[in-house]
Scaffold this motif. Sequence first.
Motif, PDB file in Angstrom:
ATOM      1  N   ARG A 203       0.821  -1.211   0.000  1.00 39.09           N
ATOM      2  CA  ARG A 203       0.000   0.000   0.000  1.00 39.09           C
ATOM      3  C   ARG A 203       0.856   1.262   0.000  1.00 39.09           C
ATOM      4  NH1 ARG A 203      -3.778  -0.106   4.862  1.00 39.09           N
ATOM      5  NH2 ARG A 203      -3.954   2.058   4.231  1.00 39.09           N
ATOM      6  N   ALA A 204       2.004   1.223   0.664  1.00 40.61           N
ATOM      7  CA  ALA A 204       2.829   2.421   0.803  1.00 40.61           C
ATOM      8  C   ALA A 204       3.728   2.654  -0.398  1.00 40.61           C
ATOM      9  CB  ALA A 204       3.695   2.309   2.066  1.00 40.61           C
ATOM     10  N   TYR A 205       4.063   1.616  -1.152  1.00 38.57           N
ATOM     11  CA  TYR A 205       5.011   1.764  -2.247  1.00 38.57           C
ATOM     12  C   TYR A 205       4.578   2.790  -3.294  1.00 38.57           C
ATOM     13  CZ  TYR A 205       8.121   0.578  -6.072  1.00 38.57           C
ATOM     14  OH  TYR A 205       9.027   0.648  -7.090  1.00 38.57           O
ATOM     15  N   PRO A 206       3.338   2.799  -3.784  1.00 41.37           N
ATOM     16  CA  PRO A 206       2.948   3.833  -4.764  1.00 41.37           C
ATOM     17  C   PRO A 206       3.050   5.252  -4.192  1.00 41.37           C
ATOM     18  CG  PRO A 206       1.347   2.060  -4.777  1.00 41.37           C
ATOM     19  CD  PRO A 206       2.266   1.819  -3.617  1.00 41.37           C
ATOM     20  N   ARG A 207       2.730   5.423  -2.917  1.00 42.95           N
ATOM     21  CA  ARG A 207       2.834   6.751  -2.307  1.00 42.95           C
ATOM     22  C   ARG A 207       4.282   7.195  -2.207  1.00 42.95           C
ATOM     23  NH1 ARG A 207      -1.479   6.097   2.644  1.00 42.95           N
ATOM     24  NH2 ARG A 207      -3.282   5.739   1.331  1.00 42.95           N
ATOM     25  N   ILE A 208       5.168   6.260  -1.884  1.00 44.43           N
ATOM     26  CA  ILE A 208       6.591   6.596  -1.799  1.00 44.43           C
ATOM     27  C   ILE A 208       7.123   6.979  -3.171  1.00 44.43           C
ATOM     28  CG2 ILE A 208       8.876   5.617  -1.333  1.00 44.43           C
ATOM     29  CD1 ILE A 208       7.527   3.946   0.874  1.00 44.43           C
ATOM     30  N   ARG A 209       6.730   6.225  -4.204  1.00 50.58           N
ATOM     31  CA  ARG A 209       7.160   6.569  -5.567  1.00 50.58           C
ATOM     32  C   ARG A 209       6.657   7.941  -5.987  1.00 50.58           C
ATOM     33  NH1 ARG A 209       5.768   2.354  -9.945  1.00 50.58           N
ATOM     34  NH2 ARG A 209       6.314   4.161 -11.172  1.00 50.58           N
ATOM     35  N   LEU A 210       5.401   8.247  -5.667  1.00 49.19           N
ATOM     36  CA  LEU A 210       4.836   9.540  -6.025  1.00 49.19           C
ATOM     37  C   LEU A 210       5.574  10.669  -5.313  1.00 49.19           C
ATOM     38  CD1 LEU A 210       2.622  11.185  -7.447  1.00 49.19           C
ATOM     39  CD2 LEU A 210       1.211  10.826  -5.411  1.00 49.19           C
ATOM     40  N   GLY A 211       5.819  10.506  -4.026  1.00 49.50           N
ATOM     41  CA  GLY A 211       6.552  11.530  -3.275  1.00 49.50           C
ATOM     42  C   GLY A 211       7.959  11.716  -3.798  1.00 49.50           C
ATOM     43  N   TYR A 212       8.643  10.614  -4.105  1.00 49.93           N
ATOM     44  CA  TYR A 212      10.002  10.696  -4.642  1.00 49.93           C
ATOM     45  C   TYR A 212      10.013  11.410  -5.990  1.00 49.93           C
ATOM     46  CZ  TYR A 212      14.568   9.191  -6.325  1.00 49.93           C
ATOM     47  OH  TYR A 212      15.841   9.170  -6.831  1.00 49.93           O
ATOM     48  N   SER A 213       9.074  11.097  -6.872  1.00 53.33           N
ATOM     49  CA  SER A 213       9.046  11.742  -8.182  1.00 53.33           C
ATOM     50  C   SER A 213       8.733  13.234  -8.058  1.00 53.33           C
ATOM     51  CB  SER A 213       8.031  11.062  -9.101  1.00 53.33           C
ATOM     52  OG  SER A 213       6.725  11.240  -8.600  1.00 53.33           O
ATOM     53  N   ARG A 214       7.877  13.608  -7.093  1.00 50.22           N
ATOM     54  CA  ARG A 214       7.601  15.033  -6.890  1.00 50.22           C
ATOM     55  C   ARG A 214       8.824  15.778  -6.385  1.00 50.22           C
ATOM     56  NH1 ARG A 214       1.547  15.005  -4.184  1.00 50.22           N
ATOM     57  NH2 ARG A 214       0.465  14.393  -6.096  1.00 50.22           N
ATOM     58  N   ILE A 215       9.584  15.173  -5.497  1.00 51.70           N
ATOM     59  CA  ILE A 215      10.808  15.807  -4.995  1.00 51.70           C
ATOM     60  C   ILE A 215      11.814  15.982  -6.121  1.00 51.70           C
ATOM     61  CG2 ILE A 215      12.819  15.445  -3.506  1.00 51.70           C
ATOM     62  CD1 ILE A 215      10.883  14.099  -1.515  1.00 51.70           C
ATOM     63  N   ILE A 216      12.012  14.940  -6.921  1.00 55.94           N
ATOM     64  CA  ILE A 216      12.965  15.017  -8.029  1.00 55.94           C
ATOM     65  C   ILE A 216      12.526  16.060  -9.055  1.00 55.94           C
ATOM     66  CG2 ILE A 216      13.983  13.713  -9.952  1.00 55.94           C
ATOM     67  CD1 ILE A 216      15.118  13.025  -7.210  1.00 55.94           C
ATOM     68  N   SER A 217      11.242  16.112  -9.369  1.00 54.26           N
ATOM     69  CA  SER A 217      10.782  17.091 -10.361  1.00 54.26           C
ATOM     70  C   SER A 217      10.923  18.517  -9.827  1.00 54.26           C
ATOM     71  CB  SER A 217       9.334  16.807 -10.769  1.00 54.26           C
ATOM     72  OG  SER A 217       8.472  16.986  -9.673  1.00 54.26           O
ATOM     73  N   SER A 218      10.705  18.728  -8.532  1.00 56.73           N
ATOM     74  CA  SER A 218      10.881  20.079  -7.994  1.00 56.73           C
ATOM     75  C   SER A 218      12.352  20.480  -7.987  1.00 56.73           C
ATOM     76  CB  SER A 218      10.290  20.184  -6.586  1.00 56.73           C
ATOM     77  OG  SER A 218      11.042  19.418  -5.682  1.00 56.73           O
ATOM     78  N   ILE A 219      13.231  19.535  -7.764  1.00 56.13           N
ATOM     79  CA  ILE A 219      14.671  19.834  -7.826  1.00 56.13           C
ATOM     80  C   ILE A 219      15.072  20.180  -9.255  1.00 56.13           C
ATOM     81  CG2 ILE A 219      16.971  18.797  -7.631  1.00 56.13           C
ATOM     82  CD1 ILE A 219      15.942  17.264  -5.183  1.00 56.13           C
ATOM     83  N   ARG A 220      14.543  19.440 -10.227  1.00 55.91           N
ATOM     84  CA  ARG A 220      14.859  19.724 -11.624  1.00 55.91           C
ATOM     85  C   ARG A 220      14.327  21.082 -12.045  1.00 55.91           C
ATOM     86  NH1 ARG A 220      13.489  13.957 -14.526  1.00 55.91           N
ATOM     87  NH2 ARG A 220      15.341  12.857 -13.779  1.00 55.91           N
ATOM     88  N   ARG A 221      13.108  21.419 -11.592  1.00 59.05           N
ATOM     89  CA  ARG A 221      12.543  22.726 -11.950  1.00 59.05           C
ATOM     90  C   ARG A 221      13.339  23.870 -11.346  1.00 59.05           C
ATOM     91  NH1 ARG A 221       7.201  22.482  -9.737  1.00 59.05           N
ATOM     92  NH2 ARG A 221       7.219  20.233  -9.662  1.00 59.05           N
ATOM     93  N   SER A 222      13.844  23.676 -10.139  1.00 56.74           N
ATOM     94  CA  SER A 222      14.587  24.750  -9.494  1.00 56.74           C
ATOM     95  C   SER A 222      15.965  24.949 -10.116  1.00 56.74           C
ATOM     96  CB  SER A 222      14.746  24.467  -7.990  1.00 56.74           C
ATOM     97  OG  SER A 222      15.582  23.351  -7.784  1.00 56.74           O
ATOM     98  N   ARG A 223      16.485  23.965 -10.788  1.00 54.26           N
ATOM     99  CA  ARG A 223      17.809  24.090 -11.416  1.00 54.26           C
ATOM    100  C   ARG A 223      17.729  24.615 -12.834  1.00 54.26           C
ATOM    101  NH1 ARG A 223      21.936  19.451  -9.484  1.00 54.26           N
ATOM    102  NH2 ARG A 223      21.625  19.749  -7.259  1.00 54.26           N
ATOM    103  N   GLN A 224      16.570  24.607 -13.456  1.00 55.90           N
ATOM    104  CA  GLN A 224      16.452  25.112 -14.832  1.00 55.90           C
ATOM    105  C   GLN A 224      16.507  26.630 -14.816  1.00 55.90           C
ATOM    106  OE1 GLN A 224      12.833  23.528 -16.418  1.00 55.90           O
ATOM    107  NE2 GLN A 224      13.740  21.542 -16.907  1.00 55.90           N
ATOM    108  N   PRO A 225      17.171  27.216 -15.854  1.00 54.03           N
ATOM    109  CA  PRO A 225      17.268  28.693 -15.910  1.00 54.03           C
ATOM    110  C   PRO A 225      15.984  29.390 -16.262  1.00 54.03           C
ATOM    111  CG  PRO A 225      18.533  27.687 -17.715  1.00 54.03           C
ATOM    112  CD  PRO A 225      17.923  26.584 -16.891  1.00 54.03           C
TER     113      PRO A 225
END
Length: 67
Positions: free
Chosen positions: A45-67
Motif C-alpha cells: 500500500r505504501a510503495y505507490p505513495r513513496i514513488r509519487l513523493g520521490y518523483s515530486r521531490i525530483i521534479s521540484s529539484i529539476r525545476r529549481s535548477r532550470q534557468p
Amino acid sequence: MLQLLFAIAFSAAPLTLYVPPMRSLSLFVETVEIFLREAIHHTARAYPRIRLGYSRIISSIRRSRQP
C-alpha cells in the motif's frame, strides 16, 4: 575417544537451554508469518505513495535548477 565424547556432550548441554520447546517454536513461527503477511500488505500500500513523493521531490529539484 571417551574423553572427547564427554567433552562434546557437556559442552552441548548448555546449548539446549537456548532452544525453545517445539510448542513454543511453532507459536513463534506462526507469529512471524502473521507479522510478515501484514508487513507485505502495508508495504504494497505504501510503495505507490513513496514513488509519487520521490518523483515530486525530483521534479521540484529539476525545476529549481532550470534557468
